[in-house]
Design an enzyme around this catalytic site. Sequence first.
Site, short mmCIF file in Angstrom:
data_model
loop_
_atom_site.label_atom_id
_atom_site.label_comp_id
_atom_site.label_asym_id
_atom_site.label_seq_id
_atom_site.Cartn_x
_atom_site.Cartn_y
_atom_site.Cartn_z
N THR A 1 -8.36 3.38 8.26
CA THR A 1 -9.47 2.40 8.33
C THR A 1 -9.87 2.24 9.53
O THR A 1 -8.96 1.40 10.26
CB THR A 1 -9.48 1.67 7.08
OG1 THR A 1 -9.03 2.01 5.87
CG2 THR A 1 -11.06 0.84 6.83
N HIS B 1 0.98 6.11 1.85
CA HIS B 1 1.79 6.94 2.52
C HIS B 1 2.96 7.77 1.86
O HIS B 1 3.39 8.73 2.35
CB HIS B 1 2.29 6.40 3.91
CG HIS B 1 1.10 6.21 4.76
ND1 HIS B 1 0.18 7.11 5.28
CD2 HIS B 1 0.55 5.06 5.21
CE1 HIS B 1 -0.76 6.58 5.64
NE2 HIS B 1 -0.37 5.18 6.10
N HIS C 1 -3.89 -4.75 7.47
CA HIS C 1 -3.94 -3.39 8.35
C HIS C 1 -3.33 -3.52 9.63
O HIS C 1 -3.66 -4.65 10.37
CB HIS C 1 -5.58 -3.36 8.61
CG HIS C 1 -5.59 -1.87 8.96
ND1 HIS C 1 -5.47 -1.32 10.28
CD2 HIS C 1 -6.21 -0.82 8.09
CE1 HIS C 1 -5.67 -0.05 10.17
NE2 HIS C 1 -6.19 0.37 9.06
N ARG D 1 -9.48 8.10 -1.22
CA ARG D 1 -10.58 8.49 -0.18
C ARG D 1 -10.99 9.83 -0.78
O ARG D 1 -10.71 10.41 -1.83
CB ARG D 1 -9.74 9.07 0.96
CG ARG D 1 -9.27 7.90 1.85
CD ARG D 1 -8.44 8.27 3.02
NE ARG D 1 -8.52 7.58 4.25
CZ ARG D 1 -9.22 6.92 5.02
NH1 ARG D 1 -10.40 7.73 5.24
NH2 ARG D 1 -9.16 6.20 5.84
N ASN E 1 0.90 -1.29 -0.09
CA ASN E 1 -0.03 -0.12 0.08
C ASN E 1 0.90 1.25 -0.05
O ASN E 1 1.66 1.48 0.86
CB ASN E 1 -0.85 0.13 1.17
CG ASN E 1 -1.95 1.17 1.47
OD1 ASN E 1 -1.27 2.31 0.94
ND2 ASN E 1 -3.11 1.06 1.54
N GLU F 1 -8.72 0.45 -2.96
CA GLU F 1 -9.54 0.31 -1.78
C GLU F 1 -10.35 1.63 -2.05
O GLU F 1 -9.79 2.76 -2.26
CB GLU F 1 -8.70 0.47 -0.60
CG GLU F 1 -7.66 -0.63 -0.20
CD GLU F 1 -6.86 -0.61 0.90
OE1 GLU F 1 -7.18 0.71 1.67
OE2 GLU F 1 -6.25 -1.30 1.23
N GLU G 1 -10.81 -9.53 2.57
CA GLU G 1 -9.63 -9.27 3.22
C GLU G 1 -9.79 -9.09 4.52
O GLU G 1 -10.76 -8.35 4.95
CB GLU G 1 -9.06 -7.82 2.87
CG GLU G 1 -7.72 -7.46 3.46
CD GLU G 1 -7.19 -6.19 3.01
OE1 GLU G 1 -7.40 -5.71 1.85
OE2 GLU G 1 -6.43 -5.44 3.79
N HIS H 1 -5.48 3.58 -1.74
CA HIS H 1 -7.00 3.80 -1.22
C HIS H 1 -7.34 5.45 -1.84
O HIS H 1 -6.53 6.36 -1.27
CB HIS H 1 -6.93 3.78 0.50
CG HIS H 1 -8.21 3.98 0.90
ND1 HIS H 1 -8.47 3.90 2.09
CD2 HIS H 1 -9.28 4.50 0.51
CE1 HIS H 1 -9.72 4.06 2.65
NE2 HIS H 1 -10.51 4.42 1.46
N ARG I 1 -6.87 12.73 0.70
CA ARG I 1 -6.02 13.06 1.64
C ARG I 1 -4.34 12.51 1.19
O ARG I 1 -3.49 13.07 1.38
CB ARG I 1 -6.17 12.71 2.98
CG ARG I 1 -6.01 11.19 3.29
CD ARG I 1 -6.20 11.18 4.74
NE ARG I 1 -7.68 11.12 5.14
CZ ARG I 1 -8.05 10.66 6.36
NH1 ARG I 1 -7.27 9.69 7.05
NH2 ARG I 1 -9.34 10.80 6.66
N1 PXP Z 1 -5.81 -3.00 3.94
C1 PXP Z 1 -6.74 -2.03 4.16
C2 PXP Z 1 -8.24 -2.54 3.59
C3 PXP Z 1 -6.49 -0.92 4.65
O1 PXP Z 1 -7.73 0.12 4.46
C4 PXP Z 1 -5.20 -0.28 4.92
C5 PXP Z 1 -4.91 0.96 5.31
O2 PXP Z 1 -5.15 1.91 4.10
C6 PXP Z 1 -4.24 -1.56 4.94
C7 PXP Z 1 -4.46 -2.72 4.32
C8 PXP Z 1 -2.68 -1.25 5.14
O3 PXP Z 1 -2.74 -0.88 6.56
P1 PXP Z 1 -1.38 -0.44 7.41
O4 PXP Z 1 -0.79 0.91 6.33
O5 PXP Z 1 -1.65 -0.47 8.55
O6 PXP Z 1 -0.35 -1.46 6.74
#
Ligand code: PXP
Length: 249
Positions: free
Chosen positions: A101, A10, A193, A45, A7, A70, A151, A43, A49
């Site tokens: 999330t 960030h 997550h 949003r 992901n 996402e 997931e 993601h 952001r």
């Molecule tokens: N899976 C989903 C559905 C999420 O919303 C997120 C955060 O955007 C992640 C995985 C990844 O989470 P993390 O950034 O804590 O690894």
Amino acid sequence: MPQLCVNIDHVATVRNARGGCEPDPLHAAVLCELAGAAGITFHLREDRRHIRDDDALALRRVVKGTLNMEMACTPEMLKIAVKVKPDQVTFVPEKRKELTTEGGLDVAGNLKALTAATKKLRRAGIAVSMFIDPEPKQIHASVKSGASHVEFHTGVWCENFDRERAKAEVELDRLRAACYLAYEEELIVNSGHGLNYRNTGPIAALPHMNELNIGHALVGRAIFAGLDTAVRDMVQLINVSAGNPLEED
Ligand code: PXP
């Protein structure tokens, strides 16, 4: 063998902090794939952001592995998804003020809207996953919605891993049972997550685990070690934990 999907939200968070174009999430996606990630997750949003619409379109052109988008189940996002055409959409709950999330999606409580949205996406050739807590009710509802994937939210496991290991172990059992049930129901099982370099091993070792979505911990480590090393270390950790050290490279 679980695959790593990175992901990259960030990376965009850091870019947006100064309003310019660096660091570029597109560069991050390419580096992650070269380092062994099987796919890229972002993601989009409602408040944009981090990832923005132009990022999503550019990622579609560049990403060679699985591109996982996402999003909340809203008419606006459905329109964008059909335009971007990611390989997979993961429906997530979204609240405007949350930092990240919070909790899984209530598929059972929103079955009608999610079923219609899933049908639309699958007709456009996009696989659909539901981000849910590891609960039988939500697994059965996901099957009814027509989703091909789920997931499992690993937040409870991760939060308790360093604090209350007994609680974490109870959650791991719940996740394991959910993996067996989802597999029996012919769903493909992903998880994510809060996963990091300490707590991912037991999740990677769960039965029928297909893909792990990891963002924050990877980007955090990349600040010190570089993105290539951060991804390679996580791929190796997943492979070793899932019992396949031959794939360490
Ligand atoms: N899976 C989903 C559905 C999420 O919303 C997120 C955060 O955007 C992640 C995985 C990844 O989470 P993390 O950034 O804590 O690894």
